[in-house]
Design an enzyme around this catalytic site. Structure first.
Site, PDB file in Angstrom:
ATOM      1  N   LYS A  25      36.646 -35.198 -79.735  1.00 57.38           N
ATOM      2  CA  LYS A  25      36.114 -33.853 -79.997  1.00 57.38           C
ATOM      3  C   LYS A  25      35.275 -33.967 -81.259  1.00 57.38           C
ATOM      4  CE  LYS A  25      36.302 -30.263 -81.947  1.00 57.38           C
ATOM      5  NZ  LYS A  25      35.135 -29.778 -82.754  1.00 57.38           N
ATOM      6  N   GLU A  75      42.661 -37.943 -92.136  1.00 55.33           N
ATOM      7  CA  GLU A  75      41.757 -38.412 -93.201  1.00 55.33           C
ATOM      8  C   GLU A  75      41.054 -37.178 -93.728  1.00 55.33           C
ATOM      9  OE1 GLU A  75      41.526 -41.284 -94.443  1.00 55.33           O
ATOM     10  OE2 GLU A  75      42.358 -42.630 -92.949  1.00 55.33           O
ATOM     11  N   CYS A 108      33.403 -37.920 -98.026  1.00 56.51           N
ATOM     12  CA  CYS A 108      34.757 -37.641 -98.502  1.00 56.51           C
ATOM     13  C   CYS A 108      35.052 -38.406 -99.780  1.00 56.51           C
ATOM     14  CB  CYS A 108      35.752 -37.996 -97.412  1.00 56.51           C
ATOM     15  SG  CYS A 108      35.514 -39.652 -96.786  1.00 56.51           S
ATOM     16  N   GLU A 113      36.957 -29.526-103.619  1.00 59.58           N
ATOM     17  CA  GLU A 113      35.908 -30.352-103.017  1.00 59.58           C
ATOM     18  C   GLU A 113      34.678 -29.497-102.708  1.00 59.58           C
ATOM     19  OE1 GLU A 113      36.361 -31.756 -98.913  1.00 59.58           O
ATOM     20  OE2 GLU A 113      35.910 -33.762 -99.653  1.00 59.58           O
TER      21      GLU A 113
END
Ligand code: NAD
Length: 487
Positions: A174, A248, A282, A380
């Protein structure tokens, strides 16, 4: 207009003429349409993967044969690397230089894990009991749902697909609703490589498709990459159904420069840490920790170099900083720039939108004198926004670096080998780079401490995420014991 259909049980299928738009972040225009999947498509895809796992050609194949197919797939990706990289750029706006080198690198995942496929083995256990032989088998988990984000669509897909196939699993992918096209082109190569239908399937759409996958009773494992907010939802849903899960997630990685570092290297490392991929990685080194004794000199060099960044068309080899992938992300990055200003951080570079074509560009932005408690240091941003935080000594650097809910990556710049070891031991993150930043390899485990994730991708550890251990007991006939007691 390109139209991309879903891939289920070896066939490209549409979705009753339901499509959603995919935007080119450089032009701000729709460039492709993607089939909108739903829970019925998820069910078809999962059942195809489940069938292929339990019967037929894939199920009957030896591990060495699986490995050979994976090698062939690697060769085909190599052949198609440029084309796939261009599709990625149209969808996510990252630089062609970065996407092409990613695509040229991806075959290594299939060679490495293809080679590993027939080296997965259990062990014979020396027992404390006479009259038995006990051994273990390492068996594939079954059907894997791989849910991926938009920043490096095919690389992050390969990190899941290659070890899962080596283990013998089958998959339903997906991709992000913002970057589905390259995944749908990628799976064409499976057929050409000779994979049987059902081994790999793709259902496209947004979170409703992801949620339907996690809920499906025939999915055994969820391999997720994305934000920690979504990771929390995914983890909860997986826990409710006792599914295996690896996550993750995000990061707020410290890039720490000591006064004994080679400053030019460290400046380059700081810049590539935050401005490569417009900060949309990331592992972005989004907190730059500078030892006070070199703060002013380092800032001077940093600002001089960062100020030369060339923004432009990500398909041009000249461009150094591309657009932000989605309109939503662009708004989010700009809102964090405002937050940082309201918090009292000192703006030293950039600080707003950049006009470049009709795309979603943000100026490379640097805030100085940031306090680690500020939101700009804790949350973040996922954009080209750097928070500079001064420190005095090693002790303080470690304290600031670890004062984060994240623990994905960290950089340490120093010429002192003892300090390099001390710092790498004390920083709580899944990866520490010394005098370099952002290096990854198919051979080296990658993953997060704390809120940056659960489990590891890449390296030998990755295949364990797709296996489970069975213990087998054989009575050799030499044991006679009372049936009413535990043997
Ligand atoms: P996201 O969490 O919004 O979406 C990721 C994927 O999850 C998408 O495919 C999305 O459709 C799907 N999804 C959303 N809600 C869902 C739900 N309720 N159930 C199931 N699936 C759902 O992340 P994003 O914005 O696409 O990507 C950026 C994030 O990814 C950043 O936080 C970044 O740090 C993280 N990231 C982590 C790594 C890593 O390896 N640690 C790598 C790249 C990106």
């Amino acid at each position: 207009m390109h139209r991309y259909r879903m891939f289920i049980d070896g066939q490209f299928v549409d979705a009753d003429d339901n499509w959603f738009d995919s935007y080119n972040p450089f032009t701000g225009q729709v460039w492709a349409q993607i089939a909108q999947g739903d829970a019925d498509d998820v069910d078809l895809a999962v059942r195809a993967a489940h069938r292929s796992f339990n019967e037929g050609a894939w199920h009957d194949m030896s591990a060495s044969q699986r490995g050979r197919l994976m090698h062939r797939l690697g060769d085909l990706i190599e052949r198609e690397a440029r084309r796939l990289a261009e599709i990625e750029v149209l969808d996510n706006g990252k630089l062609i230089s970065e996407m092409e080198s990613q695509l040229n690198y991806i075959p290594q995942w299939f060679y490495y894990f293809g080679g590993l496929a027939d080296k997965i083995q259990g062990s014979v256990i020396p027992l404390d009991k006479k009259g038995y032989v006990n051994f273990t088998r390492r068996e594939p988990l079954g059907v894997v749902a791989a849910i991926t984000p938009w920043n490096s669509p095919l690389l992050l897909t390969a990190w899941k697909v290659a070890p899962a196939l080596a283990a013998g699993c089958t998959l339903v992918l997906k991709p992000s609703e913002f970057t589905s096209a390259s995944t749908l082109e990628f799976v064409r190569l499976f057929e050409e490589a000779g994979f049987p239908p059902g081994v790999i399937n793709v259902v496209t759409g947004g979170k409703e498709v992801g949620a339907a996958l996690i809920e499906h009773p025939l999915v055994d494992k969820i391999a997720f990459t994305g934000s920690d907010a979504t990771g929390r939802v995914v983890n909860r849903a997986a826990a409710d159904r006792f599914k295996h899960v690896s996550l993750e997630l995000g990061g707020k990685s410290p890039n720490i420069v000591f006064d004994d570092a080679k400053l030019d290297d460290a400046v380059n490392g700081a810049i590539s840490g935050i401005f490569a991929a417009s900060g949309q990685t990331c592992i972005a080194g989004s907190r730059l920790l500078l030892q006070r004794s070199i703060h002013d000199e380092f800032m001077q060099r940093l600002l001089a170099l960062a100020g030369t960044a060339r923004l432009g068309d990500p398909l041009s080899a000249e461009t150094q900083v591309g657009p932000i992938t989605t309109r939503q992300q662009y708004d989010k990055v700009l809102s964090y720039i405002q937050i940082a200003q309201q918090e009292g951080a000192r703006l030293r570079l950039g600080g707003g939108p950049a006009s470049c074509g009709n795309g979603w560009f943000v100026q490379p932005t640097i805030f100085d004198r940031v306090d680690n408690r500020m939101r700009i240091a804790q949350e973040e941003v996922f954009g080209p926004v750097l928070a500079v935080i001064p420190f005095d000594d090693e002790q303080e650097a470690v304290a600031i670096a670890n004062d984060s809910c994240y623990g994905l990556g960290a950089g340490v710049w120093t010429s002192d080998i003892g300090r390099a070891f001390r710092m790498s031991e004390r920083i709580r993150s899944g990866t520490v780079w010394v005098n370099t930043y952002r290096a990854v390899s198919y051979m080296s485990p990658f993953g997060g401490y704390k809120q940056s994730g659960i489990g590891r991708e890449n390296g030998m550890d990755a295949v364990d995420e797709y296996l489970q251990t069975k213990s087998i007991w054989i009575n050799t006939g030499a044991s006679t014991s009372n049936p009413f007691t535990i043997r």
